[in-house]
Design a protein around this motif. Structure first.
Motif, short mmCIF file in Angstrom:
data_model
loop_
_atom_site.label_atom_id
_atom_site.label_comp_id
_atom_site.label_asym_id
_atom_site.label_seq_id
_atom_site.Cartn_x
_atom_site.Cartn_y
_atom_site.Cartn_z
N HIS A 1 3.51 0.86 95.62
CA HIS A 1 2.75 0.87 97.12
C HIS A 1 3.01 1.40 98.27
CE1 HIS A 1 0.67 -2.43 94.21
NE2 HIS A 1 0.05 -1.29 94.29
N PHE A 2 4.47 1.87 97.99
CA PHE A 2 5.02 2.57 99.28
C PHE A 2 5.12 4.27 98.98
CE2 PHE A 2 6.49 -1.92 99.80
CZ PHE A 2 5.90 -2.07 100.86
N PRO A 3 4.55 4.98 99.97
CA PRO A 3 4.47 6.43 99.59
C PRO A 3 5.96 6.81 99.73
CG PRO A 3 3.05 5.93 101.13
CD PRO A 3 3.72 4.65 100.90
N ILE A 4 6.36 7.85 98.65
CA ILE A 4 7.62 8.45 98.79
C ILE A 4 7.56 10.11 98.77
CG2 ILE A 4 8.72 6.51 97.81
CD1 ILE A 4 8.94 7.98 95.05
N GLN A 5 8.47 10.84 99.09
CA GLN A 5 8.54 12.38 98.67
C GLN A 5 9.75 12.57 97.82
OE1 GLN A 5 7.93 14.43 102.41
NE2 GLN A 5 8.24 16.37 101.24
N ILE A 6 9.49 13.18 96.88
CA ILE A 6 10.58 13.75 95.93
C ILE A 6 11.01 15.33 96.62
CG2 ILE A 6 11.22 14.40 93.81
CD1 ILE A 6 10.50 11.45 94.03
N HIS A 7 12.10 15.23 97.11
CA HIS A 7 12.51 16.70 97.82
C HIS A 7 13.08 17.52 96.66
CE1 HIS A 7 12.19 15.41 102.00
NE2 HIS A 7 12.46 14.30 101.51
N SER A 8 13.90 17.00 95.67
CA SER A 8 14.50 17.81 94.63
C SER A 8 14.33 17.17 93.34
CB SER A 8 15.47 18.67 95.15
OG SER A 8 16.50 17.58 95.29
N VAL A 9 14.36 17.94 92.55
CA VAL A 9 14.73 17.59 90.94
C VAL A 9 15.72 18.32 90.31
CG1 VAL A 9 13.83 16.84 88.75
CG2 VAL A 9 12.27 16.62 90.82
N GLN A 10 17.01 17.73 90.06
CA GLN A 10 18.05 18.40 89.29
C GLN A 10 18.06 17.94 87.93
OE1 GLN A 10 19.58 16.84 92.30
NE2 GLN A 10 19.01 18.24 93.64
N GLU A 11 17.83 18.79 86.93
CA GLU A 11 18.01 18.12 85.64
C GLU A 11 16.72 17.36 85.33
OE1 GLU A 11 21.49 16.96 83.92
OE2 GLU A 11 22.48 18.37 85.30
N GLN A 12 16.65 16.48 84.32
CA GLN A 12 15.26 15.74 83.99
C GLN A 12 15.33 14.43 85.00
OE1 GLN A 12 14.70 14.74 80.09
NE2 GLN A 12 12.74 14.02 80.32
N HIS A 13 16.48 13.70 84.97
CA HIS A 13 16.08 12.49 85.74
C HIS A 13 17.33 12.28 87.09
CE1 HIS A 13 14.13 11.08 82.24
NE2 HIS A 13 15.15 11.39 81.57
N HIS A 14 17.17 13.41 87.71
CA HIS A 14 18.16 13.35 88.75
C HIS A 14 17.42 13.80 89.96
CE1 HIS A 14 22.06 14.17 86.15
NE2 HIS A 14 21.25 13.49 85.79
N LEU A 15 17.15 12.84 90.96
CA LEU A 15 15.80 12.93 91.85
C LEU A 15 16.50 12.65 93.36
CD1 LEU A 15 13.26 10.70 90.38
CD2 LEU A 15 13.53 13.18 90.06
#
Length: 157
Positions: A99-113
């Protein structure tokens, strides 16, 4: 699968215990606003929420600094106790991520955020030309009912 986006996990935190006896992971349903080549897409998807707190992921705090995301929650005393690991992850995810908004800035490979918390106001700024799935359109039509988008951020650091 994660991509550069703004999102908020809304419900259905589910625990998954791998058959090989490895560490449990969690999934949850999220409202997602993603941009692809100048076009915005709104959807509701189930994602592996526990990927946010993997050792390979980074949590960005104060807009500049980052730390390994797995250091955000309390590890169990007995590192071999998989049930204690799962309980610790679940508690952290429920208190600080659901319930807390987040921002994904980048994704390296499959599970590296690389990710950070954003304010509810930042999440609610939906682009006018967004292509919305039916489930996301329901959110847009009933945004006032999403009470958690009025809560203050709950940064763990």
């Amino acid at each position: 699968m994660y991509k550069k986006s703004k999102l908020v996990f809304i419900d259905d935190l589910q625990q998954h215990d791998p058959k090989d006896g490895g560490a449990a992971y969690f999934t949850a349903k999220a409202l997602i606003i993603a941009e692809d080549n100048g076009q915005y897409h709104g959807s509701v998807e189930t994602l592996r929420i526990s990927d946010l707190i993997l050792k390979q992921s980074s949590f960005i705090y104060d807009g500049v600094h980052s730390r390994e995301a797995h250091k955000l929650y309390t590890w169990p005393r007995n590192l071999g106790d998989m049930a204690a690991w799962a309980a610790s992850k679940k508690t952290f995810l429920e208190q600080h991520v659901m319930h807390f908004p987040i921002q994904i800035h980048s994704v390296q490979e499959q599970h590296h955020l690389n990710w950070e918390f954003i304010t509810p106001e930042q999440f609610k700024k939906t682009p006018q030309n967004i292509q919305a799935s039916a489930a996301f359109q329901h959110y847009l039509d009933h945004i006032a009912e999403y009470f958690f988008l009025r809560k203050e951020r709950n940064d763990p650091v």
